[in-house]
Design a protein around this motif. Structure first.
Motif, mmCIF file in Angstrom:
data_model
loop_
_atom_site.group_PDB
_atom_site.id
_atom_site.type_symbol
_atom_site.label_atom_id
_atom_site.label_comp_id
_atom_site.label_asym_id
_atom_site.label_seq_id
_atom_site.Cartn_x
_atom_site.Cartn_y
_atom_site.Cartn_z
ATOM 1 N N ASP C 119 0.849 -1.132 0.027
ATOM 2 C CA ASP C 119 0.060 -0.091 -0.137
ATOM 3 C C ASP C 119 0.807 1.358 0.031
ATOM 4 N N TYR C 120 0.547 2.348 -0.963
ATOM 5 C CA TYR C 120 1.146 3.600 -1.027
ATOM 6 C C TYR C 120 0.388 4.680 -0.444
ATOM 7 N N GLU C 121 1.047 5.780 -0.109
ATOM 8 C CA GLU C 121 0.354 7.057 0.109
ATOM 9 C C GLU C 121 0.931 7.827 -1.049
ATOM 10 N N GLU C 122 0.341 8.029 -2.251
ATOM 11 C CA GLU C 122 0.683 8.507 -3.325
ATOM 12 C C GLU C 122 1.143 10.033 -3.161
ATOM 13 N N LYS C 123 2.139 10.450 -3.675
ATOM 14 C CA LYS C 123 2.586 11.913 -3.693
ATOM 15 C C LYS C 123 2.580 12.500 -5.067
ATOM 16 N N ASN C 124 2.454 13.760 -5.180
ATOM 17 C CA ASN C 124 2.457 14.474 -6.599
ATOM 18 C C ASN C 124 3.859 14.265 -7.171
ATOM 19 N N PRO C 125 4.086 13.377 -8.322
ATOM 20 C CA PRO C 125 5.319 13.271 -8.844
ATOM 21 C C PRO C 125 5.675 14.720 -9.739
ATOM 22 N N VAL C 126 7.196 14.686 -9.829
ATOM 23 C CA VAL C 126 7.485 15.914 -10.491
ATOM 24 C C VAL C 126 8.132 15.392 -11.885
ATOM 25 N N PHE C 127 7.792 15.986 -12.690
ATOM 26 C CA PHE C 127 8.374 15.726 -14.102
ATOM 27 C C PHE C 127 9.044 16.836 -14.840
ATOM 28 N N ASP C 128 8.834 17.958 -14.485
ATOM 29 C CA ASP C 128 9.191 18.959 -15.228
ATOM 30 C C ASP C 128 10.732 19.424 -14.623
ATOM 31 N N PHE C 129 11.288 20.387 -15.506
ATOM 32 C CA PHE C 129 12.872 20.775 -15.020
ATOM 33 C C PHE C 129 12.655 21.913 -13.955
ATOM 34 N N SER C 130 12.113 21.582 -12.757
ATOM 35 C CA SER C 130 12.078 22.612 -11.727
ATOM 36 C C SER C 130 12.967 22.298 -10.546
ATOM 37 N N ASN C 131 13.512 21.110 -10.051
ATOM 38 C CA ASN C 131 14.001 20.716 -9.079
ATOM 39 C C ASN C 131 15.258 20.279 -9.280
ATOM 40 N N SER C 132 16.066 21.316 -9.176
ATOM 41 C CA SER C 132 17.585 21.262 -9.497
ATOM 42 C C SER C 132 18.519 20.390 -8.337
ATOM 43 N N GLY C 133 19.099 19.249 -8.952
ATOM 44 C CA GLY C 133 19.825 18.608 -7.796
ATOM 45 C C GLY C 133 21.265 18.856 -7.759
ATOM 46 N N VAL C 134 21.755 19.200 -8.860
ATOM 47 C CA VAL C 134 23.086 19.693 -9.184
ATOM 48 C C VAL C 134 23.281 20.953 -9.884
ATOM 49 N N ARG C 135 24.061 21.938 -9.580
ATOM 50 C CA ARG C 135 24.074 22.946 -10.188
ATOM 51 C C ARG C 135 25.539 23.461 -10.429
ATOM 52 N N LEU C 136 25.886 23.540 -11.691
ATOM 53 C CA LEU C 136 27.413 23.917 -12.083
ATOM 54 C C LEU C 136 27.474 25.218 -12.879
ATOM 55 N N HIS C 137 28.637 25.676 -12.730
ATOM 56 C CA HIS C 137 28.927 27.028 -13.558
ATOM 57 C C HIS C 137 30.329 27.184 -14.011
ATOM 58 N N PHE C 138 30.636 27.717 -14.997
ATOM 59 C CA PHE C 138 31.966 28.212 -15.165
ATOM 60 C C PHE C 138 31.657 29.425 -16.099
ATOM 61 N N ASP C 139 32.945 30.186 -16.484
ATOM 62 C CA ASP C 139 32.885 31.270 -17.494
ATOM 63 C C ASP C 139 34.351 31.454 -17.933
ATOM 64 N N LYS C 140 34.389 32.329 -18.735
ATOM 65 C CA LYS C 140 35.596 32.523 -19.630
ATOM 66 C C LYS C 140 35.531 33.999 -20.163
ATOM 67 N N GLY C 141 36.647 34.793 -19.760
ATOM 68 C CA GLY C 141 36.547 36.079 -20.477
ATOM 69 C C GLY C 141 35.762 36.908 -19.838
ATOM 70 N N ASP C 142 35.055 37.831 -20.214
ATOM 71 C CA ASP C 142 33.957 38.865 -19.810
ATOM 72 C C ASP C 142 32.778 38.771 -20.708
ATOM 73 N N VAL C 143 31.985 37.656 -20.321
ATOM 74 C CA VAL C 143 30.650 37.595 -21.370
ATOM 75 C C VAL C 143 29.685 38.959 -21.324
ATOM 76 N N VAL C 144 29.838 39.524 -20.089
ATOM 77 C CA VAL C 144 28.673 40.776 -19.873
ATOM 78 C C VAL C 144 29.311 41.757 -20.776
#
Lengths: 157, 282, 699
Positions: C119-144
């Motif tokens: 028996d389960y208590e169902e919860k609302n599943p997430v399928f869209d790109f909303s819950n970030s588990g890993v976030r990475l970033h890098f840059d080079k030069g001066d993009v601004v």
């Protein structure tokens, strides 16, 4: 359970098993012939292909009940033949083997083709192998191997 | 549950008369549908009759006005038989791969009654008559009257198909066009078979069958008849009304293989392509 | 005097005969006396809490194995530790394993598994790109600054779908108890990943876990981290039951519940100056990680690093996320994040050129990297780059320019597309030196037979042959005098996983060094052992926190050209021809490399137009080989491939990476060909007939 008699790799054999067992399982489990592989279990990949009366059949879709009286050749029997040696050599020379799980089925498909058409064109080779999936090679070297076998084994088929 | 290998066709009918058996011919559909865990027996839900080795049902005979095909004749054999119509061969060569074609049969394709079955599509096109028998009785029926829906036929539990009869016909152009996920080993997303006989610029016989767009194959004999006897250009000028006639019947579904919008569009493209090119001979 | 053969000259693969003849014992071919069978009970829902588990009456000799049986930690140790061995309280994807049913009779096991009531208590599943588990970033030069001074900016979004490895042999292990420890024989790429994960879950010492590779019937990344999951489950069962157990996945189970290539969405934005040169680029990539992160962060990282592909762009800003969704966890697949990104950048650069009215070929050549340029992460392309020559060759053999011109006539419904690309060899950044620390061993016995002791797995790509060839060549002995058995962790050191196109360059490189040492010190008739450990090349500097520096010690390069025809009636694509040119340093065996080229290309092209997988509310719609379409012998085009030598000084005989390179450029090449054939921009793969119809309708 029921007794079913058939010819397996040249020898008559009787097994007493349920008729709704897959022939692939009879070969692998009951007879210890594991050269035929299970890739998909639904007739798509051809890794389980054997020859029945000289023609290619997927043993995963064949119930034991369909084998009564038939003449079955698996890779274990086929590998004792001259034709096999030609195909084996061609597969090695052309680099047609990578992971190898599709290869026994691919060899049986090649035999079935060459038996009916000893000088196949590339198109005919492609059609004949279309029921045998290979995920490693992109098939190119397998086509070359079959062509080489047809040439090297001229007169054998 | 009982599992039986009958030794003769007569014996098979005898068993069938008990009314509890399912007939397994090639097994390519039934073994997939009733698949169990590997190394365990297929999970059939009723008594099984394994008729694969009834060689007496393997034949192709030219009977003058029709071709008689024994129920167990496999696709590979049909592909090699000279009397088998070209359009049927064009279809059969695109069914699965050689290993399936060696055990697959038209009769099994009918029994399975999938709306996406390519073999059945051709039987509609070719006005196939089925010889259906049970112990002590025999009937003949047009394919359209035997298949009633997905997986549904008028075959009773006591009956089996003994023979398929293809009336002889002459065509000046035939076409089989199938869209699968790939070029072999694929179940049709949509399929089309067309045949026409044109004499002196007049359309004498026009047939079109479309698969995987409704619960059964779509073949509209009344539309075909309406345009029989017309000139090529008259038929081609009517392309809009011809397509319109099919609108109520092209009702495909969304599934794991394709979607309804695509299936519908391609079905109409195929109709149009065939009609507009029917004068170009093979 | 005999002249020594060039190392690239092909020899017969040493393991072909046992495979062709059906003698090679793949995992499912192995039987152990008295073995039981295991079947997994899985979650039918995408997200929920387990409220109650009701077991059927268990006959004598039948067992359940679940989270409560785990001796140590309920987590599968991989790079990121969030993937449970068995779901305990929560379930997070359809098909998530909850317990095993184990017993001697398969039908009984199956019926018991079917009758476990949860028996389960169902919860609302997430399928869209909303819950970030890993976030990475890098840059080079001066993009601004680059965007501030831009004369023009151009923006596009790109999308890729799932790809399933579709190895023909499903996942599997056979396990048994040996000397009070656990021995696992299986279809795996990384014996030590499995061993370390099992040790961790079981809380056991090194000498209690033994992992042996059986012949592997295809892997492609699918047997990189996933087997650690089933191995841990099996080890728990072995401990509880103390009998041998066979644990083989069925095809549908394998497709529905094992890792795949991450679906992705990438936003690309370019700043152009008044001369139509790209002066800056912003990019944001999102990967669908599925329910657990596992390797996804590393996949993301490799993807992000490929953001500029074989182009030099001075100012960059690159963001990436792994989004958690209630779907099957995604993971390693040949190319490892690069195929998604190479698709995006190759399409983007063409779309920019088209939008500014410049010939894409000319525009791309103008931005192409040269030796000495800075990489996306401000490292340096130190080694010679022969991409120009490779493109020239590809253009010649494919007659690219003439065809590209002829197919501008839309009525032909034909198209030709060319991608060019690079692939970093080995682990990203400091992975080799900080995490893997590969060891290799060569042992010479007193009969002067040399034994290669490494954990590298031959899954078809050929190291059983090429390692022996390499070592024999250096030692100048016949190949028969050198052995290389299937790795067994009892005997082989941890030379690292069989991944990341590192096998020949890194493990082979170490073996070459060991062989040289052994040769110099060769004592006839004496037992000798040589061990070598990985050392990072001096010039490689990498800062993991800022993702700056040399992400890879070396790069392999490729050019793919693909020609297609699209049906006007059905919108189906026929791939008529494919050509490719590769710079992988130096081929240790040309035919083996060509086999990789053919196979990688077939997978890469199919990724672009043929292979469709999607889910509906977390349930995969294509769950078997009938519905998940991979190319057959009649789908693959005529292929012509060439390699061009460009030896890498630190690789064995100059060899760099091969395996992944051959896949990563296929999708953009076929997508570009389709784009030309239909006169519409392709921004999403696979470019199926359904999507081609939509593009023709709506642009």
């Amino acid at each position: 359970m029921a007794k079913v008699t058939f010819t397996l790799n040249g020898e008559s054999i009787t097994v007493d098993e349920p008729l709704n067992m897959r022939f692939l399982d009879i070969l692998r489990m009951k007879l210890g012939l594991t050269g035929s592989k299970e890739g998909c279990g639904e007739g798509e990949c051809g890794a389980c292909a054997v020859l029945i009366d000289g023609q290619l059949v997927n043993s995963c879709l064949l119930p034991l009940g369909s084998v009564e009286g038939r003449n079955v050749m698996t890779i274990e029997g086929y590998r004792k033949t001259k034709r096999y040696k030609i195909l084996e050599d061609a597969f090695i020379e052309e680099g047609a083997v990578q992971c190898g799980i599709c290869t026994p089925g691919m060899v049986m498909a090649s035999e079935s083709l060459l038996n009916q058409n000893p000088k196949p064109s590339e198109k005919e080779i492609r059609i004949a192998l279309a029921g045998n999936l290979c995920r490693c090679t992109g098939y190119e070297m397998i086509f070359k191997a079959v062509k080489r076998a047809a040439k090297e084994g001229e007169g054998l088929w | 549950m009982k599992h039986v290998i009958p030794k003769t066709y007569k014996e098979a009918l005898e068993h069938l008369s008990e009314g509890t058996y399912k007939v397994l011919a090639g097994g390519t559909d039934l073994m997939v549908k009733n698949r169990s865990w590997s190394e365990t027996p297929a999970r059939f839900k009723q008594d099984m009759l394994y008729i694969h080795n009834l060689d007496e049902l393997r034949y192709v005979e030219d009977k003058g006005d029709h071709l008689a095909i024994g129920a167990l004749t496999d696709y590979e054999t049909l592909l090699r038989h000279e009397a088998v119509p070209k359009v049927l061969k064009d279809c059969l060569i695109e069914i699965a791969g050689p290993a399936i074609r060696k055990v697959g049969t038209l009769a099994g394709n009918i029994g399975n009654a999938s709306p996406a079955a390519d073999g059945v599509l051709l039987l509609y096109l070719l006005d196939a008559q089925l010889v259906i028998e049970r112990k002590g009785a025999r009937r003949e029926a047009l394919i359209d009257d035997v298949i009633t829906g997905p997986g549904k036929t008028t075959l009773s539990n006591e009956e089996m198909i003994k023979e398929i009869r293809l009336p002889k016909s002459t065509f000046t152009k035939t076409q089989f066009l199938k869209v699968g996920g790939r070029k072999a080993d694929a179940i049709s997303k949509v399929a089309f078979a067309g045949a026409v006989r044109i004499e002196d610029g007049i359309v004498k016989d026009l047939r079109m069958a479309i698969g995987a767009v409704n619960v059964t194959v779509v073949r509209l004999r009344e539309v075909e008849k309406l345009h029989t006897g017309e000139t090529i250009s008259a038929v081609q000028d009517s392309i809009v009304s011809i397509k319109n006639a099919y609108v109520p019947h092209i009702k495909p579904i969304d599934d794991q293989r394709s979607n309804r919008v695509y299936r519908k569009r391609v079905a109409f493209n195929m109709i149009e392509d065939f009609i507009m090119n029917m004068h170009i001979q093979d | 005097m005999k002249t020594k053969k060039d190392i690239s000259e092909s020899i017969r693969k040493v393991d072909s005969e046992e495979k062709i003849s059906g003698r090679a014992p793949y995992t499912s071919d192995i039987s152990v006396e008295g073995m039981l069978y295991a079947k997994t009970v899985r979650s039918p829902i995408a997200r929920g809490v387990i409220k109650n588990v009701k077991l059927p009456d268990m006959p004598e000799g039948y067992y359940t194995v679940d989270a409560s049986d785990i001796p140590s930690r309920n987590v599968v140790s991989m790079i990121y530790e969030d993937w449970p061995v068995f779901a305990e309280k929560e379930v997070n994807f359809i098909g998530e394993p909850i317990m095993l049913i184990v017993g001697p009779d398969k039908e009984t096991v199956m019926n018991l598994a079917d009758n476990v009531e949860i028996d389960y208590e169902e919860k609302n599943p997430v399928f869209d790109f909303s819950n970030s588990g890993v976030r990475l970033h890098f840059d080079k030069g001066d993009v601004v600054n680059a965007f501030e001074r831009a004369a023009k900016t151009i923006e596009y979004e790109y999308e890729t779908g799932y790809q399933e490895q579709a190895y023909i042999e499903p996942q599997g292990f056979v396990g048994y108890i040996e000397d009070g420890g656990y021995t696992l024989v299986g279809s795996i790429q990384c014996p030590y990943y499995v061993k370390n994960a099992v040790m961790d879950t079981m809380g056991e010492d090194e000498d209690k876990v033994r992992v042996i590779q059986a012949p592997v019937g295809g892997a492609f990344g699918g047997k990189e981290e996933f087997p650690s999951v089933t191995a841990c489950q099996l080890a728990v069962a072995l401990k509880k039951i103390q009998k041998p157990i066979k644990f083989i996945y069925e095809r549908e189970e394998d497709m529905e519940t094992t890792t795949k290539r991450h679906p992705s969405k990438t936003k690309m934005e370019a700043a152009l100056d008044e001369h139509n040169n790209i002066i800056g680029m912003r990019s944001r990539i999102g990967l669908d990680g599925g329910a657990y992160i596992g390797l996804s962060g590393v996949v993301l990282s490799r993807g992000m690093l490929a953001v500029t592909n074989a182009y030099t762009i001075d100012n960059l800003d690159v963001h990436g996320d792994v989004f958690l969704t209630n779907t099957v966890p995604n993971g390693a697949f040949r190319g490892f994040g690069a195929p998604q990104m190479i698709f995006a950048i190759e399409m983007f650069i063409h779309h920019i050129a088209k939008d500014i009215g410049e010939d894409p070929y000319v525009f791309r050549k103008r931005h192409m990297v040269k030796q000495g340029d800075k990489t996306s992460t401000s490292g340096t392309f130190r080694d010679p780059i022969i991409l120009d020559d490779m493109i020239q060759k590809a253009v010649e053999i494919s007659n690219y320019h003439d065809k590209a011109k002829a197919y501008e006539d839309r009525d032909t419904y034909k198209g030709i597309g060319m991608s060019w690309f690079l692939h970093g060899c080995g682990f990203t950044g400091s992975g080799e030196s900080d995490i893997i620390k590969a060891n290799v061993k060569l042992r010479k016995d007193d009969e002067d037979n040399v034994h290669i002791l490494v954990a590298a797995v031959d899954m078809g790509q050929g190291p059983k042959t090429t390692f022996r060839k390499l070592v024999a060549d250096i030692l100048d002995v016949p190949i028969e005098q050198v052995t290389f058995n299937y790795p067994d962790t009892r005997y082989v050191p941890d030379s690292g996983p069989t991944v990341a196109s590192r096998t020949m360059m890194v493990v082979g490189g170490l073996l070459a060094r060991a062989a040289k040492t052994l040769k110099e010190d060769w004592k006839e008739g004496e037992e000798q052992t040589v061990v070598k450990q990985y050392e990072q090349p001096d010039y490689v500097e990498w800062d993991q926190d800022t993702m700056r520096g040399d992400a890879y010690p070396a790069y392999s390069w490729g050019v793919n050209v693909v020609e297609v025809e699209v049906s006007k009636v059905t919108y189906e694509v026929t791939v008529t021809n494919a050509w490719s040119i590769y710079d992988l340093g130096k081929a240790i065996d040309e035919r083996i490399v060509m086999g990789q080229a053919d196979g990688g290309q077939a997978q890469g092209i199919a990724y672009g137009y043929l292979e469709v997988m999607n889910h509906e509310n977390g349930k995969l719609k294509q769950k078997n080989m009938t519905d998940y379409i991979i190319p057959t012998s009649v789908d693959v085009p005529k292929m012509e491939n060439h390699i061009m030598d460009n030896p890498y000084p630190l690789g064995p005989y100059g060899a760099k990476g091969v395996g992944e390179l051959t896949l990563v450029g296929g999708a953009p090449a076929v997508a570009l060909a389709i784009e030309q054939a239909i006169g519409r921009k392709v921004r999403k793969i696979p470019a199926t007939p359904e999507s081609i119809m939509e593009l023709i309708d709506n642009g």
